[in-house]
Design a protein around this motif. Structure first.
Motif, short mmCIF file in Angstrom:
data_model
loop_
_atom_site.label_atom_id
_atom_site.label_comp_id
_atom_site.label_asym_id
_atom_site.label_seq_id
_atom_site.Cartn_x
_atom_site.Cartn_y
_atom_site.Cartn_z
N MET A 70 64.16 -76.38 -16.31
CA MET A 70 64.59 -77.07 -15.09
C MET A 70 63.76 -76.64 -13.87
O MET A 70 63.33 -77.48 -13.09
N VAL A 74 61.45 -79.75 -13.41
CA VAL A 74 62.26 -80.67 -12.63
C VAL A 74 62.32 -80.26 -11.16
O VAL A 74 61.96 -81.03 -10.27
N VAL A 80 62.57 -84.28 -6.21
CA VAL A 80 63.84 -83.64 -6.58
C VAL A 80 64.13 -82.49 -5.63
O VAL A 80 65.23 -82.38 -5.07
N MET A 147 77.26 -80.59 -14.23
CA MET A 147 76.08 -80.95 -15.01
C MET A 147 75.76 -79.78 -15.93
O MET A 147 75.10 -78.83 -15.53
N LYS A 153 63.88 -85.17 -14.88
CA LYS A 153 63.86 -85.50 -13.46
C LYS A 153 64.80 -86.66 -13.12
O LYS A 153 65.58 -86.57 -12.18
N THR A 155 67.45 -88.04 -14.66
CA THR A 155 68.88 -87.74 -14.81
C THR A 155 69.33 -86.78 -13.72
O THR A 155 70.39 -86.96 -13.12
N THR A 156 68.54 -85.76 -13.47
CA THR A 156 68.89 -84.76 -12.46
C THR A 156 68.97 -85.39 -11.07
O THR A 156 69.96 -85.21 -10.35
#
Length: 193
Positions: A70, A74, A80, A147, A153, A155-156
């Motif tokens: 992550m 991400v 993000v 979560m 990326k 989905t987050t």
């Protein structure tokens, strides 16, 4: 020769993320938008509200390959990272840590006991809180969304956006799965925000 070196250097720079998260003394990644607080969740909630942000808890652990994924794949993405920094007040909780946490119900206990109380078994586990929490509620009882695990990326970003826009409120009619499916289709169709 110089042109080949320059091309190789440019390709390497393009392939690397803009920044890599720092590793703290506790073995957890530290993002610039994470807050170093006393972990009194009522105080953290008040601070988040004062800044017009949403409180979110990141439960992580040393050596977690999914936490690593992550942070490296991400959270290193500027879209993000900027969205989180602009909209969320992030407090990190160490799944096996000893730092005292004061839960919303007033109970103070080490991070590892708080994680056990909240029934957190896997990391990363991201807990999204509302602006108001009842006196007797725990963090996970009050959560508007959780979560559990590592996601990509899209989905987050969709989860953080869904929470920031309060799409979890029932009168909206679009649960996260429907919202996420719609956003996937919009991205595939080339739609922009």
């Amino acid at each position: 020769m110089f042109l080949r070196f320059a091309a190789a250097l440019a390709a390497t720079c393009i392939a690397l993320p803009l920044w890599a998260a720092e590793m703290g003394d506790d073995g957890l990644y530290k993002e610039p938008w994470m807050r170093d607080t006393f972990k009194d969740l009522r105080e953290d909630l008040a601070e988040a509200n004062a800044e017009g942000k949403r409180l979110v808890l990141f439960v992580e652990q040393r050596g977690c390959i999914y936490c690593h994924q992550m942070h490296e794949e991400v959270f290193s993405d500027a879209e993000v990272s900027d969205y989180i920094a602009d909209n969320f007040y992030v407090v990190q909780i160490n799944l096996h840590g000893d730092t005292e946490v004061t839960d919303f119900d007033g109970e103070s206990l080490p991070e590892k006991a708080a994680a056990q109380k909240w029934r957190v078994l896997f990391t990363p586990n991201i807990v999204f809180l509302p602006e108001e929490v009842p006196e007797d509620a725990t963090a996970t009882e009050a959560a508007v969304a959780v979560m559990p695990g590592a996601f990509g990326k899209g989905t987050t970003l969709d989860m953080f956006t869904w929470v920031a826009e309060k799409r979890y409120e029932l009168d909206n009619g679009e649960d996260f799965q429907r919202y996420h499916a719609r956003r996937i289709q919009e991205r595939a169709d080339g739609a922009t925000d």
